[in-house]
Design a protein around this motif. Structure first.
Motif, PDB file in Angstrom:
ATOM      1  N   GLN A 150       0.861  -1.189   0.000  1.00 11.31           N
ATOM      2  CA  GLN A 150       0.000   0.000   0.000  1.00 11.31           C
ATOM      3  C   GLN A 150       0.895   1.236   0.000  1.00 11.31           C
ATOM      4  O   GLN A 150       1.528   1.553   1.009  1.00 11.31           O
ATOM      5  CB  GLN A 150      -0.933   0.004   1.219  1.00 11.31           C
ATOM      6  CG  GLN A 150      -2.213  -0.786   1.014  1.00 11.31           C
ATOM      7  CD  GLN A 150      -1.974  -2.252   0.690  1.00 11.31           C
ATOM      8  OE1 GLN A 150      -1.398  -2.984   1.484  1.00 11.31           O
ATOM      9  NE2 GLN A 150      -2.392  -2.690  -0.486  1.00 11.31           N
ATOM     10  N   ILE A 152       2.294   5.331  -0.670  1.00  9.85           N
ATOM     11  CA  ILE A 152       1.914   6.726  -0.562  1.00  9.85           C
ATOM     12  C   ILE A 152       1.634   7.224  -1.972  1.00  9.85           C
ATOM     13  O   ILE A 152       2.407   6.965  -2.898  1.00  9.85           O
ATOM     14  CB  ILE A 152       3.042   7.559   0.088  1.00  9.85           C
ATOM     15  CG1 ILE A 152       3.216   7.174   1.555  1.00  9.85           C
ATOM     16  CG2 ILE A 152       2.769   9.057  -0.046  1.00  9.85           C
ATOM     17  CD1 ILE A 152       4.456   7.775   2.192  1.00  9.85           C
ATOM     18  N   THR A 275      -5.906   1.456  -2.297  1.00 13.69           N
ATOM     19  CA  THR A 275      -5.881   1.385  -0.832  1.00 13.69           C
ATOM     20  C   THR A 275      -4.555   1.964  -0.333  1.00 13.69           C
ATOM     21  O   THR A 275      -3.795   1.328   0.408  1.00 13.69           O
ATOM     22  CB  THR A 275      -6.067  -0.064  -0.325  1.00 13.69           C
ATOM     23  OG1 THR A 275      -7.049  -0.736  -1.096  1.00 13.69           O
ATOM     24  CG2 THR A 275      -6.489  -0.085   1.132  1.00 13.69           C
ATOM     25  N   SER A 277      -1.675   4.055   1.564  1.00 16.67           N
ATOM     26  CA  SER A 277      -1.455   4.279   2.996  1.00 16.67           C
ATOM     27  C   SER A 277      -1.648   5.744   3.364  1.00 16.67           C
ATOM     28  O   SER A 277      -1.984   6.065   4.505  1.00 16.67           O
ATOM     29  CB  SER A 277      -0.046   3.826   3.392  1.00 16.67           C
ATOM     30  OG  SER A 277       0.939   4.575   2.686  1.00 16.67           O
ATOM     31  N   ALA A 278      -1.419   6.661   2.418  1.00 16.94           N
ATOM     32  CA  ALA A 278      -1.576   8.094   2.673  1.00 16.94           C
ATOM     33  C   ALA A 278      -1.545   8.832   1.346  1.00 16.94           C
ATOM     34  O   ALA A 278      -1.129   8.283   0.315  1.00 16.94           O
ATOM     35  CB  ALA A 278      -0.454   8.606   3.586  1.00 16.94           C
ATOM     36  N   TYR A 292      -9.428  10.559   1.747  1.00 14.27           N
ATOM     37  CA  TYR A 292      -8.082  10.788   2.263  1.00 14.27           C
ATOM     38  C   TYR A 292      -7.863  12.257   2.596  1.00 14.27           C
ATOM     39  O   TYR A 292      -8.194  13.147   1.798  1.00 14.27           O
ATOM     40  CB  TYR A 292      -7.030  10.346   1.240  1.00 14.27           C
ATOM     41  CG  TYR A 292      -6.899   8.859   1.090  1.00 14.27           C
ATOM     42  CD1 TYR A 292      -5.934   8.152   1.801  1.00 14.27           C
ATOM     43  CD2 TYR A 292      -7.727   8.146   0.227  1.00 14.27           C
ATOM     44  CE1 TYR A 292      -5.798   6.778   1.666  1.00 14.27           C
ATOM     45  CE2 TYR A 292      -7.601   6.773   0.079  1.00 14.27           C
ATOM     46  CZ  TYR A 292      -6.638   6.109   0.805  1.00 14.27           C
ATOM     47  OH  TYR A 292      -6.517   4.745   0.659  1.00 14.27           O
TER      48      TYR A 292
END
Length: 304
Positions: A150, A152, A275, A277-278, A292
């Motif tokens: 996952q 960035i 999906t 992570s950030a 997000y």
């Protein structure tokens, strides 16, 4: 004895019977015709064609009497649902990929031992154009495009490509091996305009692809990628990738981003699909609505 040539043109059920070292029960769905948008040619985009499915599944016998219980057997619905699910998952260029995905979904079923899938286009030539594959339980689980990491997702506005902060962040990603995929936007006022909605959408996507190439030209560490398979490979090999969206977005049937020209909508859609992570953004904060919260990077990293 049945010849190989006869078997090559026989129905999948005949091939299944001839190839079985042991006699297994079989279920089949024959001559299942669906209107599908599929194909690698431009003429096959934006239109549907008739595609015929023939599927035979060899099944292991149940340990005891099934007692006429539909919940205990591999039913026809498993086959038709696999076809429907794979058609809904996203637009594909190749019948081979569709056949692989259908076989893989069926073989998840505990009773499935082996599956034969034949898919034919009925409207692309004077005859039927098709593929046929055979997959066994040993092959199951080796097909798929889900990302293994996952990442960035980092938005790089077109105007910040030459920013020295970008180079500092690339150094950070390189040293720390942080999994990251860059996303950019079309150059301002560079997309030609036309009166056809479908073609304009394609033009807008290709304009972002061009910007991705421009971004990659700023640093040899950045590689332009356009498919989930390429993205996944890049993440596993610590590659800094920039997303060229035209293939992935054009191939999506349901849930595609509506506002191609809104870069933050594209970023949010892409991050959700992966999906991520950030989500980070480089430079001046911009309004972003979505799942997000964007972490805007206004200063270079201090760890290098």
């Amino acid at each position: 004895m049945t010849s190989e040539i006869e078997m090559a043109f026989a129905h999948p059920s005949a091939r299944s019977e001839a190839m079985s070292p042991d006699v297994l029960d079989r279920i089949s769905v024959r001559d299942h015709v669906v209107h599908v948008e599929i194909g690698a040619f431009q003429a096959e985009r934006g239109t549907t064609q008739r595609v015929r499915f023939n599927v035979v599944v060899e099944v292991y016998p149940l340990a005891d009497d099934a007692a006429d219980d539909v919940d205990r057997i591999l039913s026809y619905d498993c086959v038709t649902e696999a076809i429907t699910a794979q058609l809904a998952d996203g637009r594909l260029n190749l019948l081979e990929t569709l056949a692989e995905n259908i076989a893989d979904q069926i073989l998840v079923q505990p009773q499935a031992a082996r599956v034969f899938v034949r898919i034919e286009k009925l409207d692309r030539g004077p005859g039927n154009l098709g593929v046929e594959i055979m997959r066994s339980r040993a092959d199951a689980g080796q097909i798929g495009t889900a990302l293994t990491v996952q990442p960035i997702v980092m938005f790089v506005p077109f105007g910040t490509m030459h920013n020295s902060d970008l180079g500092a962040w690339l150094d950070h990603f390189d040293v720390s091996q942080t999994p990251v995929i860059l996303v950019t936007e079309a150059a301002p006022d560079q997309s030609p305009q036309c009166g056809d909605t479908l073609l304009q959408r394609r033009i807008d996507l290709l304009s972002i692809d061009q910007s991705a190439c421009v971004l990659a030209a700023y640093d040899p560490r950045i590689q332009v990628v356009g498919s989930l398979t390429e993205l996944d490979w890049g993440l596993k090999n610590h590659q800094i990738s920039v997303w060229a969206p035209s293939k992935i977005v054009a191939d999506v049937i349901e849930g595609a981003p509506e506002r191609i020209t809104d870069p933050m909508d594209m970023v949010q859609w892409f991050a959700k699909r992966l999906t991520a992570s950030a989500v980070w953004g480089l430079g001046t904060p911009q309004q972003s609505d979505g799942a997000y919260e964007v972490n805007w990077l206004t200063e270079p990293p201090t760890d290098h």
